[in-house]
Design a protein around this motif. Structure first.
Motif, mmCIF file in Angstrom:
data_model
loop_
_atom_site.group_PDB
_atom_site.id
_atom_site.type_symbol
_atom_site.label_atom_id
_atom_site.label_comp_id
_atom_site.label_asym_id
_atom_site.label_seq_id
_atom_site.Cartn_x
_atom_site.Cartn_y
_atom_site.Cartn_z
ATOM 1 N N LEU A 109 3.400 -43.657 7.922
ATOM 2 C CA LEU A 109 3.594 -43.583 6.621
ATOM 3 C C LEU A 109 4.308 -44.225 6.715
ATOM 4 N N ASP A 134 -3.846 -35.741 2.724
ATOM 5 C CA ASP A 134 -3.773 -37.268 2.818
ATOM 6 C C ASP A 134 -4.040 -37.804 1.310
ATOM 7 N N ARG A 135 -4.046 -38.952 0.934
ATOM 8 C CA ARG A 135 -4.634 -39.258 -0.439
ATOM 9 C C ARG A 135 -5.572 -39.295 -0.560
ATOM 10 N N ALA A 141 -1.917 -35.238 5.962
ATOM 11 C CA ALA A 141 -0.601 -36.399 5.892
ATOM 12 C C ALA A 141 0.709 -35.191 7.257
ATOM 13 N N ARG A 180 1.797 -38.389 1.438
ATOM 14 C CA ARG A 180 -0.273 -38.606 1.435
ATOM 15 C C ARG A 180 -0.777 -40.064 1.981
ATOM 16 N N ASP A 182 -0.948 -42.491 3.902
ATOM 17 C CA ASP A 182 -0.930 -42.867 5.059
ATOM 18 C C ASP A 182 -1.958 -44.493 5.079
#
Length: 218
Positions: A109, A134-135, A141, A180, A182
């Motif tokens: 991250l 996560d995104r 995340a 978020r 990664d």
């Protein structure tokens, strides 16, 4: 106003010789990036005002010198997968005090800021167990467990679904949050804005890995 909970963060790190293989390219550069991203993640976690301690669980004793970051305790546990490493780190934390609150972060991250982690931990604190996506909205995340609850890590493909199925409450954060963001592929590092100093220097061709090996802060 409710007093903010105090947290211990656990971060797993695989053998850096094999880390971030999906980034492609030169193995030495991948290794340098894996170390740089981990160091940026650890520094952000250790700097969060609500974090009392950070435990990194790594695979190889030889990796310890390059992963040392002020305020971070390193535990070497060879041969463990990601989830077993997290469980081992959680056990280490709670062996000292079973009432500690736990938070698990991946080691990739590099956009994470300490204040973002503080905000996230404040939002998840109302739930015994919580998860932040996560995104892409598929992976995890952040996974947390307050005192009295087990962490129950289930990282890997589609981990968000597995964590929710195990009882973790999903907490929503803006997609722009560094928490978020990664990094699995080169395109995840296309934007240098907001990158941690170690990862930024590595992408610019700096000798971050060598500096870390000499105990110099990047």
């Amino acid at each position: 106003m409710t007093e903010q909970l105090r947290w211990w963060v656990v971060v797993p790190m695989k053998d850096i010789r094999h880390a971030k293989s999906r980034l492609g390219g030169d193995p030495g550069r991948r290794r340098a990036l894996a170390v740089a991203m981990a160091r940026d993640t650890l520094r952000a976690a250790a700097g969060a005002v609500c974090v009392d301690g950070v435990v990194l669980v790594c695979d190889q004793p030889d990796d310890v010198p390059v992963l040392m970051v002020p305020g971070v305790r390193i535990e070497v546990r060879p041969g463990l997968d990601l989830n077993d490493a997290l469980s081992a780190g959680a056990a280490v934390v709670r062996a000292d005090d079973a009432r500690r609150h736990l938070a698990a972060l991946p080691a990739d991250l590099p956009y994470l800021r300490s204040d973002e982690l503080t905000v996230a931990l404040g939002r998840v604190a109302r739930h015994p167990r919580a998860v932040v996506a996560d995104r892409e909205g598929v992976g995890t995340a952040l996974l947390t467990a307050r005192a009295g609850a087990q962490l129950l890590p289930a990282f890997g493909p589609d981990s968000l679904t597995r964590h929710r199925a195990s009882g973790a409450r999903e907490v929503l954060l803006p997609a722009r949050s560094g928490l978020r963001r990664d990094v699995d592929h080169q395109e995840d590092l296309m934007s240098g804005h907001g990158l941690g100093p170690c990862t930024h220097a590595t992408l610019r061709g700096g000798r971050v890995l060598a500096a870390a090996e000499e105990g110099v802060r990047c």
